[in-house]
Design a protein around this motif. Structure first.
Motif, PDB file in Angstrom:
ATOM      1  N   MET A 178      -1.529 -16.496  -4.149  1.00 48.29           N
ATOM      2  CA  MET A 178      -0.602 -16.766  -3.041  1.00 48.29           C
ATOM      3  C   MET A 178      -0.362 -15.488  -2.238  1.00 48.29           C
ATOM      4  SD  MET A 178       1.308 -18.492  -1.062  1.00 48.29           S
ATOM      5  CE  MET A 178       1.730 -20.091  -1.683  1.00 48.29           C
ATOM      6  N   LEU A 179      -0.182 -14.362  -2.923  1.00 43.69           N
ATOM      7  CA  LEU A 179       0.011 -13.090  -2.221  1.00 43.69           C
ATOM      8  C   LEU A 179      -1.213 -12.746  -1.371  1.00 43.69           C
ATOM      9  CD1 LEU A 179       1.717 -10.965  -5.017  1.00 43.69           C
ATOM     10  CD2 LEU A 179       2.763 -11.739  -2.871  1.00 43.69           C
ATOM     11  N   SER A 180      -2.390 -12.984  -1.921  1.00 40.10           N
ATOM     12  CA  SER A 180      -3.622 -12.730  -1.188  1.00 40.10           C
ATOM     13  C   SER A 180      -3.687 -13.580   0.076  1.00 40.10           C
ATOM     14  CB  SER A 180      -4.835 -12.997  -2.073  1.00 40.10           C
ATOM     15  OG  SER A 180      -6.027 -12.825  -1.340  1.00 40.10           O
ATOM     16  N   GLN A 181      -3.317 -14.867  -0.046  1.00 37.31           N
ATOM     17  CA  GLN A 181      -3.317 -15.754   1.116  1.00 37.31           C
ATOM     18  C   GLN A 181      -2.294 -15.306   2.156  1.00 37.31           C
ATOM     19  OE1 GLN A 181      -3.000 -19.920   0.142  1.00 37.31           O
ATOM     20  NE2 GLN A 181      -4.424 -19.709  -1.567  1.00 37.31           N
ATOM     21  N   PHE A 187      10.306  -5.632  -3.444  1.00 32.70           N
ATOM     22  CA  PHE A 187      10.298  -4.382  -2.691  1.00 32.70           C
ATOM     23  C   PHE A 187      11.690  -3.759  -2.606  1.00 32.70           C
ATOM     24  CE2 PHE A 187       6.434  -6.248  -0.489  1.00 32.70           C
ATOM     25  CZ  PHE A 187       5.540  -5.356  -1.063  1.00 32.70           C
ATOM     26  N   GLY A 188      12.699  -4.410  -3.225  1.00 34.27           N
ATOM     27  CA  GLY A 188      14.054  -3.879  -3.214  1.00 34.27           C
ATOM     28  C   GLY A 188      14.739  -4.009  -1.870  1.00 34.27           C
ATOM     29  N   MET A 189      14.440  -5.107  -1.154  1.00 34.57           N
ATOM     30  CA  MET A 189      15.036  -5.293   0.171  1.00 34.57           C
ATOM     31  C   MET A 189      15.428  -6.750   0.362  1.00 34.57           C
ATOM     32  SD  MET A 189      11.546  -4.943   2.524  1.00 34.57           S
ATOM     33  CE  MET A 189      11.614  -3.196   2.407  1.00 34.57           C
ATOM     34  N   LYS A 216       0.828  -1.212   0.000  1.00 37.77           N
ATOM     35  CA  LYS A 216       0.000   0.000   0.000  1.00 37.77           C
ATOM     36  C   LYS A 216       0.854   1.250   0.000  1.00 37.77           C
ATOM     37  CE  LYS A 216      -4.176  -1.991   1.870  1.00 37.77           C
ATOM     38  NZ  LYS A 216      -5.150  -2.003   2.944  1.00 37.77           N
ATOM     39  N   ARG A 217       1.956   1.209   0.743  1.00 38.08           N
ATOM     40  CA  ARG A 217       2.857   2.357   0.827  1.00 38.08           C
ATOM     41  C   ARG A 217       3.404   2.713  -0.555  1.00 38.08           C
ATOM     42  NH1 ARG A 217       4.427   6.380   0.940  1.00 38.08           N
ATOM     43  NH2 ARG A 217       6.261   7.282   1.867  1.00 38.08           N
ATOM     44  N   ARG A 218       3.639   1.699  -1.366  1.00 34.03           N
ATOM     45  CA  ARG A 218       4.184   1.923  -2.704  1.00 34.03           C
ATOM     46  C   ARG A 218       3.107   2.032  -3.769  1.00 34.03           C
ATOM     47  NH1 ARG A 218      10.058  -0.808  -2.686  1.00 34.03           N
ATOM     48  NH2 ARG A 218      10.557  -0.187  -0.567  1.00 34.03           N
ATOM     49  N   GLY A 219       1.837   1.961  -3.334  1.00 30.54           N
ATOM     50  CA  GLY A 219       0.730   2.136  -4.274  1.00 30.54           C
ATOM     51  C   GLY A 219       0.585   0.998  -5.266  1.00 30.54           C
ATOM     52  N   LEU A 220       0.927  -0.213  -4.854  1.00 33.05           N
ATOM     53  CA  LEU A 220       0.852  -1.375  -5.739  1.00 33.05           C
ATOM     54  C   LEU A 220      -0.432  -2.158  -5.519  1.00 33.05           C
ATOM     55  CD1 LEU A 220       4.481  -2.774  -5.303  1.00 33.05           C
ATOM     56  CD2 LEU A 220       3.618  -1.419  -7.218  1.00 33.05           C
ATOM     57  N   THR A 221      -0.989  -2.683  -6.588  1.00 29.79           N
ATOM     58  CA  THR A 221      -2.091  -3.623  -6.476  1.00 29.79           C
ATOM     59  C   THR A 221      -1.496  -5.016  -6.282  1.00 29.79           C
ATOM     60  OG1 THR A 221      -2.138  -4.099  -8.846  1.00 29.79           O
ATOM     61  CG2 THR A 221      -3.503  -2.230  -8.061  1.00 29.79           C
ATOM     62  N   LEU A 222      -2.333  -5.972  -5.918  1.00 30.39           N
ATOM     63  CA  LEU A 222      -1.851  -7.358  -5.815  1.00 30.39           C
ATOM     64  C   LEU A 222      -1.309  -7.837  -7.150  1.00 30.39           C
ATOM     65  CD1 LEU A 222      -4.452  -9.155  -3.514  1.00 30.39           C
ATOM     66  CD2 LEU A 222      -2.004  -8.932  -3.114  1.00 30.39           C
ATOM     67  N   GLU A 223      -1.979  -7.452  -8.248  1.00 32.71           N
ATOM     68  CA  GLU A 223      -1.540  -7.861  -9.582  1.00 32.71           C
ATOM     69  C   GLU A 223      -0.155  -7.308  -9.889  1.00 32.71           C
ATOM     70  OE1 GLU A 223      -4.569  -6.571  -8.897  1.00 32.71           O
ATOM     71  OE2 GLU A 223      -5.852  -8.294  -9.346  1.00 32.71           O
ATOM     72  N   GLN A 224       0.085  -6.048  -9.527  1.00 30.08           N
ATOM     73  CA  GLN A 224       1.389  -5.433  -9.794  1.00 30.08           C
ATOM     74  C   GLN A 224       2.489  -6.092  -8.962  1.00 30.08           C
ATOM     75  OE1 GLN A 224       0.029  -1.453  -8.904  1.00 30.08           O
ATOM     76  NE2 GLN A 224       0.150  -0.833 -11.055  1.00 30.08           N
ATOM     77  N   LEU A 225       2.188  -6.382  -7.695  1.00 22.90           N
ATOM     78  CA  LEU A 225       3.180  -7.054  -6.862  1.00 22.90           C
ATOM     79  C   LEU A 225       3.431  -8.468  -7.376  1.00 22.90           C
ATOM     80  CD1 LEU A 225       5.087  -7.123  -4.475  1.00 22.90           C
ATOM     81  CD2 LEU A 225       3.140  -7.703  -2.997  1.00 22.90           C
ATOM     82  N   ALA A 226       2.387  -9.135  -7.840  1.00 23.09           N
ATOM     83  CA  ALA A 226       2.545 -10.478  -8.417  1.00 23.09           C
ATOM     84  C   ALA A 226       3.470 -10.429  -9.633  1.00 23.09           C
ATOM     85  CB  ALA A 226       1.182 -11.060  -8.792  1.00 23.09           C
ATOM     86  N   ALA A 227       3.264  -9.438 -10.495  1.00 24.58           N
ATOM     87  CA  ALA A 227       4.107  -9.301 -11.691  1.00 24.58           C
ATOM     88  C   ALA A 227       5.552  -8.996 -11.321  1.00 24.58           C
ATOM     89  CB  ALA A 227       3.546  -8.203 -12.597  1.00 24.58           C
TER      90      ALA A 227
END
Length: 193
Positions: A44-47, A67-69, A25-36
């Protein structure tokens, strides 16, 4: 002993789920964007975010890298007195925004962002950084190091020159504007109550 291990595992899953939600949320990403970005499926991300899955080390590593970490930072390991955290000036993962009008670089470690955020803000001549009202009790402190600017917070306005600081309510609609002919450079501290 088995009950303790299961409880610890559930606590770790809960901590990771909160951390992933917060960072996404801090980076303004949707689940789809984080998945990509991570190569981890949306389901899996949702779970993970709902605390329904305890990911493998490989999955956790892919999420951390998105997330670059590193994994330690993702799972928010306790602070140790011997650790010094450095944010390098050329670390692209710290760029919150970077376009022709505005560049915002995060200067505070991500684990601190629950209480305080620290940014370097650069605005091109004539550019504006407009923000909707943040959570109730949020305050901002802006200090200019270069250029001239205006701060508008609700009905309040002020002019700033290099070396000036403005402290204002950020739980109102607010804007930082470059009113000069050179790039505006400043440091912005955001605090939450």
């Amino acid at each position: 002993m088995a009950d303790t291990t299961m409880a610890e595992s559930q606590a770790e899953a809960g901590s990771l789920s909160t951390r992933v939600i917060e960072l996404r949320k801090r980076r303004g990403l949707t689940l789809e964007q984080l998945a990509a970005a991570s190569g981890v499926s949306r389901s899996m991300l949702s779970q993970i975010e709902r605390g329904k899955a305890n990911p493998t080390l490989a999955v956790t590593l892919r999420i951390a890298q998105a997330f670059g970490m590193n994994i330690g930072d993702l799972v928010d390991q306790p602070w140790t007195a011997s650790r010094i955290e450095v944010i390098r000036s050329d670390d692209a993962s710290q760029l919150f925004r970077d376009d022709r009008d505005c560049r915002i670089r995060t200067l505070s470690p991500l684990h601190m962002e629950k209480h305080v955020e620290f940014y370097e803000v650069r605005l091109a001549p004539g550019a504006r950084l407009h923000s909707a009202a943040h959570f109730e009790g949020t305050r901002e402190l802006l200090t200019l190091t270069q250029g001239c600017g205006k701060v508008l917070a609700g009905e309040n306005r002020c002019e700033l020159n290099p070396g000036d600081s403005a402290h204002y309510h950020a739980d109102l609609e607010h804007t930082i504007e470059n009113s000069g002919e050179e790039e505006l450079v400043g440091f912005l501290v955001v605090t939450y109550q």
